[in-house]
Design an enzyme around this catalytic site. Structure first.
Site, PDB file in Angstrom:
ATOM      1  N   ASN A   9      44.042  31.798  41.689  1.00  0.00           N
ATOM      2  CA  ASN A   9      43.879  31.385  40.319  1.00  0.00           C
ATOM      3  C   ASN A   9      44.812  30.159  39.802  1.00  0.00           C
ATOM      4  OD1 ASN A   9      43.785  30.993  37.462  1.00  0.00           O
ATOM      5  ND2 ASN A   9      44.955  32.991  36.911  1.00  0.00           N
ATOM      6  N   LYS A  11      44.703  28.253  37.309  1.00  0.00           N
ATOM      7  CA  LYS A  11      45.327  27.993  35.981  1.00  0.00           C
ATOM      8  C   LYS A  11      44.932  26.644  35.771  1.00  0.00           C
ATOM      9  CE  LYS A  11      48.321  31.801  36.631  1.00  0.00           C
ATOM     10  NZ  LYS A  11      49.468  32.115  36.213  1.00  0.00           N
ATOM     11  N   HIS A  95      42.997  38.020  31.640  1.00  0.00           N
ATOM     12  CA  HIS A  95      44.222  37.567  32.112  1.00  0.00           C
ATOM     13  C   HIS A  95      45.270  37.610  30.947  1.00  0.00           C
ATOM     14  CE1 HIS A  95      47.632  35.062  33.963  1.00  0.00           C
ATOM     15  NE2 HIS A  95      46.847  35.521  35.147  1.00  0.00           N
ATOM     16  N   GLU A  97      47.784  35.631  30.363  1.00  0.00           N
ATOM     17  CA  GLU A  97      47.830  34.601  29.670  1.00  0.00           C
ATOM     18  C   GLU A  97      46.958  34.485  28.483  1.00  0.00           C
ATOM     19  OE1 GLU A  97      48.220  32.074  32.976  1.00  0.00           O
ATOM     20  OE2 GLU A  97      50.227  32.668  33.468  1.00  0.00           O
ATOM     21  N   GLU A 167      47.842  43.204  37.282  1.00  0.00           N
ATOM     22  CA  GLU A 167      48.918  42.045  37.188  1.00  0.00           C
ATOM     23  C   GLU A 167      50.135  42.459  36.034  1.00  0.00           C
ATOM     24  OE1 GLU A 167      47.339  38.063  38.736  1.00  0.00           O
ATOM     25  OE2 GLU A 167      46.570  38.340  36.699  1.00  0.00           O
ATOM     26  N   GLY A 173      54.365  34.673  37.540  1.00  0.00           N
ATOM     27  CA  GLY A 173      55.225  33.331  37.454  1.00  0.00           C
ATOM     28  C   GLY A 173      56.477  33.617  37.422  1.00  0.00           C
ATOM     29  N   SER A 213      53.326  36.979  41.166  1.00  0.00           N
ATOM     30  CA  SER A 213      54.310  36.563  42.260  1.00  0.00           C
ATOM     31  C   SER A 213      54.169  36.793  43.670  1.00  0.00           C
ATOM     32  CB  SER A 213      55.820  36.721  41.929  1.00  0.00           C
ATOM     33  OG  SER A 213      56.056  35.879  40.582  1.00  0.00           O
TER      34      SER A 213
END
Ligand code: PGA
Length: 253
Positions: A9, A11, A95, A97, A167, A173, A213
Site C-alpha cells: 500500500n 499511500k 483503511h 487512515e 491492521e 507506521g 509495520s
C-alpha cells in the site's frame, strides 16, 4: 490451500514515473510466481500506467479508496467503474487512515464495499483496533463490529471477492509490529466469525492479511502463523528490494 498474499500500500507516495519503474521491475521479477498473490496499490494518478505495465502478469493492482456512487457531482472523488476501467482488479476499503483522517464510518464503508463488488472489483477490507481499545480489552469486539457492519450488504458468494486485512491502528507506521502471537489471536477470531457469518468453507479459503509495520525482518515469523495468510505493507513496500524480499519471504536465495 490459501496462497500467501503480499500487498504493498503505497499511500500518497510515488510519481507516475517512479511507479512505472517499480512495476516494470516487479513484472520482471514476479510475473511467473503462481504460488502467491502479489499486489500493489499505487496512488490514483499512477493506476492506469501501472496496470498497463502489469497487464497479463498475474500481479494485482489496487486503488486505495473509491467513492460509493458510480458517478455524479462529487468533486475530487473517483468511482469504482473508473477504477476498474483503469485496469485495477482490487480496491482497499476501510483503511484506518480513511476511518480516522477522513471520517469514514462502518456504514459508509459498507456502502463502498457494495459499490466495489457491484462493478467487479475485489476488496481488501481493512479493520483493526486502536491502542486504547486494545488496552481496554475490546479488540475482539471491535473487529467483530467492523466486520458485521462493514459486510452487512454482502450476498451469498460475495465473500469470495474479499480479502480481510487486520491492521491494529497502533502498529501502522509506528514501527511497533504486533507479535506473531497477537496477530494470530485476532486472525483466529476473524476466521471463526467469518465461519459463523458465511459458512466454514468460505471462511477456510478467506485470505486474512496482517498489516502494521511489516518489514523484511518480521515477515517470515508472521507468516508462520496458521491464520496469517499475507501482509498489507505500507512503508516497507516503497523500496523495491525491501518489498521483493517480503514477496519472497519463504525463499532463502
Ligand atoms: P505500515 O502501513 O506498513 O507503514 O505500518 C501499513 C498500512 O497502513 O497498510
Amino acid at each position: 490451500m490459501r496462497k500467501p498474499f503480499i500487498a504493498g500500500n503505497w499511500k500518497m507516495h510515488k510519481t507516475v514515473a517512479e511507479a512505472v519503474d517499480f512495476a516494470k521491475r516487479l513484472r520482471e521479477a514476479a510475473a511467473r510466481l503462481t504460488d502467491r498473490d502479489v499486489l500493489i496499490a499505487p496512488p490514483f494518478t499512477a493506476l492506469y500506467a501501472v496496470a498497463e505495465v502489469l497487464k497479463g502478469s498475474g500481479i494485482h493492482v489496487a486503488a486505495q479508496n473509491l467513492h460509493e456512487s458510480r458517478q455524479g457531482a462529487f468533486t475530487g472523488e473517483v468511482s469504482g467503474p473508473m477504477i476498474a476501467e483503469a485496469g485495477c482488479d482490487y480496491v482497499l476499503v476501510g483503511h484506518s487512515e480513511r476511518r480516522t483522517l477522513f471520517g469514514e464510518d462502518d456504514a459508509l464503508i459498507a456502502r463502498k464495499i457494495e459499490a466495489a463488488l457491484e462493478c467487479g472489483l475485489k476488496v481488501i477490507f481493512c479493520i483493526g483496533e486502536t491502542l486504547q481499545e486494545r488496552e481496554a480489552g475490546l479488540t475482539a469486539g471491535v473487529v467483530e463490529r467492523q466486520i458485521k457492519e462493514g459486510l452487512k450488504a454482502l450476498r451469498n458468494d460475495d465473500i469470495k471477492q474479499l480479502v480481510i486485512a487486520y491492521e491494529p491502528v497502533w502498529a501502522i507506521g509506528t514501527g511497533k509490529t504486533a507479535t506473531p502471537g497477537q496477530a494470530e489471536e485476532v486472525h483466529a477470531v476473524i476466521r471463526t466469525l467469518a465461519g459463523r457469518l458465511f459458512g466454514e468453507a468460505a471462511a477456510d479459503s478467506l485470505p486474512i492479511l496482517y498489516g502494521g509495520s511489516v518489514k523484511p525482518d518480521n515477515m517470515a515469523e508472521l507468516m508462520a502463523e496458521k491464520n496469517v495468510d499475507g501482509g498489507l505493507i505500507g512503508g516497507a513496500s516503497l523500496d523495491f528490494d525491501s518489498f521483493f524480499r517480503m514477496v519472497m519471504f519463504d525463499r532463502k536465495d
